[in-house]
Scaffold this motif. Sequence first.
Motif, PDB file in Angstrom:
ATOM      1  N   GLY A 132      27.727  36.340  50.220  1.00 26.68           N
ATOM      2  CA  GLY A 132      27.615  37.699  49.686  1.00 26.68           C
ATOM      3  C   GLY A 132      26.850  37.733  48.376  1.00 26.68           C
ATOM      4  N   THR A 133      27.147  36.799  47.501  1.00 20.20           N
ATOM      5  CA  THR A 133      26.453  36.731  46.214  1.00 20.20           C
ATOM      6  C   THR A 133      24.984  36.373  46.411  1.00 20.20           C
ATOM      7  OG1 THR A 133      28.498  36.096  45.110  1.00 20.20           O
ATOM      8  CG2 THR A 133      26.446  35.608  43.956  1.00 20.20           C
ATOM      9  N   LEU A 134      24.718  35.383  47.255  1.00 19.79           N
ATOM     10  CA  LEU A 134      23.330  34.991  47.506  1.00 19.79           C
ATOM     11  C   LEU A 134      22.527  36.133  48.132  1.00 19.79           C
ATOM     12  CD1 LEU A 134      23.929  31.356  48.757  1.00 19.79           C
ATOM     13  CD2 LEU A 134      22.758  32.025  46.641  1.00 19.79           C
ATOM     14  N   ARG A 135      23.146  36.873  49.038  1.00 15.47           N
ATOM     15  CA  ARG A 135      22.468  38.034  49.648  1.00 15.47           C
ATOM     16  C   ARG A 135      22.089  39.048  48.566  1.00 15.47           C
ATOM     17  NH1 ARG A 135      26.493  41.636  52.019  1.00 15.47           N
ATOM     18  NH2 ARG A 135      26.748  41.855  49.787  1.00 15.47           N
ATOM     19  N   ASN A 136      23.021  39.306  47.661  1.00 14.84           N
ATOM     20  CA  ASN A 136      22.747  40.283  46.599  1.00 14.84           C
ATOM     21  C   ASN A 136      21.641  39.812  45.663  1.00 14.84           C
ATOM     22  OD1 ASN A 136      24.718  41.893  47.701  1.00 14.84           O
ATOM     23  ND2 ASN A 136      26.300  41.272  46.238  1.00 14.84           N
ATOM     24  N   ILE A 137      21.642  38.532  45.340  1.00 12.01           N
ATOM     25  CA  ILE A 137      20.577  37.998  44.477  1.00 12.01           C
ATOM     26  C   ILE A 137      19.240  38.072  45.214  1.00 12.01           C
ATOM     27  CG2 ILE A 137      19.695  35.941  43.299  1.00 12.01           C
ATOM     28  CD1 ILE A 137      22.655  35.157  42.787  1.00 12.01           C
ATOM     29  N   ALA A 138      19.232  37.751  46.501  1.00 19.48           N
ATOM     30  CA  ALA A 138      17.991  37.836  47.277  1.00 19.48           C
ATOM     31  C   ALA A 138      17.427  39.258  47.216  1.00 19.48           C
ATOM     32  CB  ALA A 138      18.237  37.410  48.726  1.00 19.48           C
ATOM     33  N   ARG A 139      18.301  40.229  47.350  1.00 17.79           N
ATOM     34  CA  ARG A 139      17.848  41.635  47.260  1.00 17.79           C
ATOM     35  C   ARG A 139      17.250  41.921  45.892  1.00 17.79           C
ATOM     36  NH1 ARG A 139      23.147  44.377  50.062  1.00 17.79           N
ATOM     37  NH2 ARG A 139      22.553  43.989  52.213  1.00 17.79           N
ATOM     38  N   THR A 140      17.931  41.469  44.854  1.00 21.79           N
ATOM     39  CA  THR A 140      17.454  41.697  43.496  1.00 21.79           C
ATOM     40  C   THR A 140      16.076  41.076  43.281  1.00 21.79           C
ATOM     41  OG1 THR A 140      19.700  41.798  42.634  1.00 21.79           O
ATOM     42  CG2 THR A 140      17.961  41.312  41.031  1.00 21.79           C
ATOM     43  N   LEU A 141      15.863  39.906  43.873  1.00 25.81           N
ATOM     44  CA  LEU A 141      14.587  39.209  43.722  1.00 25.81           C
ATOM     45  C   LEU A 141      13.504  39.736  44.668  1.00 25.81           C
ATOM     46  CD1 LEU A 141      15.925  35.552  43.342  1.00 25.81           C
ATOM     47  CD2 LEU A 141      14.929  37.005  41.539  1.00 25.81           C
ATOM     48  N   GLY A 142      13.855  40.710  45.503  1.00 26.32           N
ATOM     49  CA  GLY A 142      12.879  41.303  46.409  1.00 26.32           C
ATOM     50  C   GLY A 142      12.690  40.549  47.706  1.00 26.32           C
ATOM     51  N   HIS A 143      13.610  39.671  48.039  1.00 24.53           N
ATOM     52  CA  HIS A 143      13.539  38.909  49.290  1.00 24.53           C
ATOM     53  C   HIS A 143      14.390  39.594  50.366  1.00 24.53           C
ATOM     54  CE1 HIS A 143      11.547  35.609  47.260  1.00 24.53           C
ATOM     55  NE2 HIS A 143      12.563  35.431  46.444  1.00 24.53           N
ATOM     56  N   SER A 144      13.959  40.762  50.807  1.00 22.92           N
ATOM     57  CA  SER A 144      14.771  41.517  51.769  1.00 22.92           C
ATOM     58  C   SER A 144      14.933  40.777  53.096  1.00 22.92           C
ATOM     59  CB  SER A 144      14.189  42.912  51.996  1.00 22.92           C
ATOM     60  OG  SER A 144      12.871  42.823  52.484  1.00 22.92           O
TER      61      SER A 144
END
Length: 179
Positions: A132-144
Amino acid sequence: MKTTTSKATKKVTEADSEKLTELFVDGLKDIYWAEKHLAKALPKMAKASTSEELKTAFEMHTKETEEHASRLEEIFGLIGEKAQAKKCAAMEGLLEEATEIIDSTDKNTMVRDCGLIMAAQKVEHYEIASYGTLRNIARTLGHSDVADMLQVTLDQEGDTDHKLTELAEAYVNEEASAE
C-alpha cells in the motif's frame, strides 16, 4: 521545479524527488527479499498444516508469491533499476516466528493450524502495509503503471488475508479450542 498538491500546496524539489525515489527503490528491494523468502517458507507451512484447506491455501499462495516476485522484477525494469533484494529484517522475524510455531506445537493438531494462520496473517499484514505504501509512493512519483501493478499484488494479499480469516472462523479456531 515540480509541484504537487495536498491540503497545503507544497513545492517538491528535484532533490526531494530523488530522496523519495531512493526510498521507493529501497522499499521495493525490501519487499522483493520478503517475497523470495516467503516463497521458500510457504511450502514448509503447507507441509506442517493439519487441515487440507489450510495446506491448499498455503500452496496457492506460494504460486501467487512467486508471481509477486516476478511482478516486482518487472517493476524494477519499468523504473530502470536492476531487480535486487535487500534483507528484510521484518519478514525474517515473521518467518522465524512461523518456524517457532511449528516447532512448539504438536503435529496434526488444529492448535498448530491456528498458530500457522496467526503467523501467516502477520506476514500478510506486513505485505499489505508495504504494498500500500509503495503504491502510494509510485503514484506520487508519477509511476501510474507501477502503482497499478502494485495494486494487483495488494489486492491478492488482501484476498489471502480474508481467506485465512474465513478458515479460522469456519472451524480451525473452534476445533483448536476443543483440543
